[in-house]
Design a protein around this motif. Structure first.
Motif, PDB file in Angstrom:
ATOM      1  N   ALA A 181      41.084 -23.963  16.974  1.00 11.79           N
ATOM      2  CA  ALA A 181      39.580 -24.265  17.918  1.00 11.79           C
ATOM      3  C   ALA A 181      38.444 -24.894  16.768  1.00 11.79           C
ATOM      4  O   ALA A 181      37.283 -25.845  16.811  1.00 11.79           O
ATOM      5  N   ASP A 182      39.046 -24.889  15.492  1.00  4.96           N
ATOM      6  CA  ASP A 182      38.232 -24.955  14.318  1.00  4.96           C
ATOM      7  C   ASP A 182      38.502 -27.036  14.055  1.00  4.96           C
ATOM      8  O   ASP A 182      37.255 -27.467  13.658  1.00  4.96           O
ATOM      9  N   ARG A 183      39.063 -27.438  14.794  1.00  5.82           N
ATOM     10  CA  ARG A 183      39.256 -28.901  14.726  1.00  5.82           C
ATOM     11  C   ARG A 183      38.934 -29.606  16.358  1.00  5.82           C
ATOM     12  O   ARG A 183      39.653 -29.811  16.335  1.00  5.82           O
ATOM     13  N   ILE A 184      38.090 -28.515  16.687  1.00  5.99           N
ATOM     14  CA  ILE A 184      37.132 -29.095  18.526  1.00  5.99           C
ATOM     15  C   ILE A 184      35.959 -28.932  17.794  1.00  5.99           C
ATOM     16  O   ILE A 184      35.569 -28.372  17.218  1.00  5.99           O
ATOM     17  N   VAL A 185      35.494 -30.106  18.284  1.00  2.00           N
ATOM     18  CA  VAL A 185      33.598 -30.502  18.171  1.00  2.00           C
ATOM     19  C   VAL A 185      33.339 -30.685  19.493  1.00  2.00           C
ATOM     20  O   VAL A 185      34.322 -31.245  20.331  1.00  2.00           O
ATOM     21  N   CYS A 186      31.822 -31.013  20.162  1.00  2.00           N
ATOM     22  CA  CYS A 186      31.358 -31.445  21.169  1.00  2.00           C
ATOM     23  C   CYS A 186      30.335 -32.531  19.918  1.00  2.00           C
ATOM     24  O   CYS A 186      29.624 -31.240  19.782  1.00  2.00           O
ATOM     25  N   SER A 187      30.102 -33.415  21.053  1.00  2.00           N
ATOM     26  CA  SER A 187      29.435 -34.137  21.015  1.00  2.00           C
ATOM     27  C   SER A 187      28.172 -34.675  22.653  1.00  2.00           C
ATOM     28  O   SER A 187      28.955 -34.468  22.959  1.00  2.00           O
ATOM     29  N   HIS A 209      31.606 -17.478  14.849  1.00  2.00           N
ATOM     30  CA  HIS A 209      31.811 -16.448  13.976  1.00  2.00           C
ATOM     31  C   HIS A 209      33.133 -15.807  14.994  1.00  2.00           C
ATOM     32  O   HIS A 209      34.307 -15.127  14.278  1.00  2.00           O
ATOM     33  N   GLY A 210      32.920 -15.592  16.196  1.00  2.00           N
ATOM     34  CA  GLY A 210      33.630 -14.276  16.885  1.00  2.00           C
ATOM     35  C   GLY A 210      34.626 -15.116  17.376  1.00  2.00           C
ATOM     36  O   GLY A 210      34.770 -15.979  17.212  1.00  2.00           O
ATOM     37  N   THR A 211      35.788 -14.102  18.554  1.00  2.00           N
ATOM     38  CA  THR A 211      36.676 -14.413  18.744  1.00  2.00           C
ATOM     39  C   THR A 211      36.473 -15.158  20.738  1.00  2.00           C
ATOM     40  O   THR A 211      35.320 -15.257  21.065  1.00  2.00           O
ATOM     41  N   LEU A 212      36.901 -15.627  21.292  1.00  2.00           N
ATOM     42  CA  LEU A 212      37.420 -16.300  22.803  1.00  2.00           C
ATOM     43  C   LEU A 212      36.925 -14.935  23.420  1.00  2.00           C
ATOM     44  O   LEU A 212      38.089 -13.617  23.529  1.00  2.00           O
ATOM     45  N   LEU A 256      33.869 -22.326  20.059  1.00  2.00           N
ATOM     46  CA  LEU A 256      33.857 -20.721  20.215  1.00  2.00           C
ATOM     47  C   LEU A 256      31.530 -20.183  20.579  1.00  2.00           C
ATOM     48  O   LEU A 256      31.699 -19.259  20.260  1.00  2.00           O
ATOM     49  N   LEU A 257      30.995 -21.765  19.997  1.00  2.00           N
ATOM     50  CA  LEU A 257      29.812 -21.235  20.221  1.00  2.00           C
ATOM     51  C   LEU A 257      29.068 -20.967  21.323  1.00  2.00           C
ATOM     52  O   LEU A 257      29.340 -21.503  22.331  1.00  2.00           O
TER      53      LEU A 257
END
Ligand SMILES: CC(C)CC(=O)SCCNC(=O)CCNC(=O)[C@H](O)C(C)(C)COP(=O)(O)OP(=O)(O)OC[C@H]1O[C@@H](n2cnc3c(N)ncnc32)[C@H](O)[C@@H]1OP(=O)(O)O
Ligand SMILES: Nc1ncnc2c1ncn2[C@@H]1O[C@H](COP(=O)(O)OP(=O)(O)OP(=O)(O)O)[C@@H](O)[C@H]1O
Ligand SMILES: O=C(O)CCC(=O)C(=O)O
Ligand SMILES: [Fe+2]
Ligand SMILES: [Mg+2]
Length: 332
Positions: A181-187, A209-212, A256-257
């Protein structure tokens, strides 16, 4: 050099909420000490300041003002209007209408389109995903091999009175069968001024910081748009931030935001363009037996109908849409 000197000392008096790294110093300022190597959400590549990296680490999003020019936005808008007028046919494009219109006798015109998805075959819109100034930021989160995995132009319609123009609070990772997940980002770029009245993005800072979490259709009286799943239960007391943005402002956020958007209480169509990027080094996961099984099944059913095939995997639906935008297509 002492160990302490290796650490980044940052004054964080601007923070208006508890921050996991903050200590009160003797001078009365709040200071945070970070080991640079302990920043897990971004890479150090000379673009992001330490404050920006820490802000993404703490909040799960980073807003960059004025990143996309007015000229570019106007070109995206023109391309969208050509699609609405049906002057172009775009392979693979999903044209979505708001559920309150789709399920009524209302005669649709171009204004009825609430969202385009999968515009990877439309060169003018896809230009958004390759803008160098966007990719420079994306690389801070994904690393150098970058895939554009999911594209959208959201044309949030004036609410018809059923509150269906809302987007329930959700985590985008729910839709993605790839990791980490940390290597995914939305713009996500505002195509005009977005504010509380026309349904700007609402985020829960730090929720990455939480889980899915488990996602489902919310129980809304007026109906819910197809696939607009929401987090089943999130803490109603978690601080919310409304991201009011000007045309061209761009927010980068972690998958995860927890985020959503309110109803559009204006008469205008609130427009935004977005792309989800992932490191090409990510790998697919099997969602069977996980909280993502429900969305995986829904996507497969729609894809089977759309492509008139009976066996397509959730993974396939992503692999055919993904496009390399920088570096090497190593895995995805
Ligand atoms: C991170 C990211 C992925 C997060 C998100 O974006 S969450 C939202 C993702 N949403 C999606 O991917 C939805 C994609 N949408 C679609 O695939 C399409 O728009 C469809 C919902 C399948 C409709 O396709 P379309 O070609 O318009 O087909 P039809 O007009 O023949 O309608 C087929 C049946 O679907 C219904 N429908 C159309 N639009 C919506 C709607 N907005 N919400 C709920 N139901 C809808 C329509 O009434 C019809 O239903 P029946 O008459 O078969 O009962
Ligand atoms: N430029 C376009 N390219 C691709 N699809 C489009 C375009 N414009 C509209 N669409 C979509 O094409 C589909 C067909 O449109 P339309 O609603 O006119 O016919 P329909 O779905 O057969 O009608 P109904 O839903 O009333 O039975 C709709 O899902 C619509 O959103
Ligand atoms: O533009 C919006 O309202 C948010 C859309 C969104 O979060 C999504 O489609 O995943
Ligand atoms: Fe989202
Ligand atoms: Mg239709």
């Amino acid at each position: 050099m002492s160990r302490a000197a290796d650490r980044l000392k940052v004054v964080v008096n601007h923070l208006d909420r508890p921050c996991s790294f903050v200590q009160a110093s003797t001078s009365g300022e709040n200071v945070a000490y970070y080991q640079p190597q302990a920043l897990r959400y971004s890479f150090d590549n000379d673009l992001l300041s330490t404050e920006q990296r820490i802000s993404y680490e703490e909040d799960g999003f980073l807003l960059i003002k004025g990143l996309v020019s007015g000229e570019d936005i106007d070109r995206f808008r023109a391309a969208f209007e050509r699609i609405c007028r049906r002057e172009v046919q775009v392979p693979g494009l999903v044209v979505m209408r708001d559920v309150s219109i789709a399920k009524s006798e209302f005669v649709p015109d171009q204004k009825a389109i609430s969202k385009l998805q999968d515009f990877q075959e439309e060169p003018e819109l896809f230009r958004y995903c390759s803008l160098p100034q966007i990719l420079n930021y994306v690389e801070c989160f994904t690393g150098p091999n970058i895939m554009a995995m999911h594209t959208m132009l959201i044309n949030k319609p004036p609410d018809t009175g059923n509150k269906t123009s809302r987007h329930p609070m959700h985590q985008d990772l729910h839709y993605f069968p790839f990791r980490p997940a940390d290597r995914i980002v939305c713009s996500w770029t505002a195509m005009e001024k977005v504010h509380c009245q026309n349904g700007c993005l609402v985020v829960l800072p730090g929720s990455h910081h939480g889980t899915l979490k488990e996602h489902d259709y919310p129980e809304w009286e007026g109906g819910v748009n197809k696939m607009y799943h929401g987090v089943r239960d999130h803490d109603p007391n978690h601080p919310r931030v409304h991201l009011e943005m000007e045309k061209g402002d761009t927010v980068f956020f972690h998958p995860l935001l927890i985020h959503g958007s309110g109803m559009n209480q204006t008469q205008g169509f609130r427009k935004a363009i977005s792309c989800h990027y992932a490191s090409a080094d990510c790998y697919y996961i099997d969602v069977r037996g996980t909280t993502q099984e429900n969305i995986g099944q829904e996507v497969k059913e729609i894809a089977a109908r759309k492509y008139a095939v009976d066996d397509v995997t959730f993974e396939d639906t992503w692999a055919v849409r993904g496009r390399l935008v920088q570096g090497d297509r190593t895995n995805l």
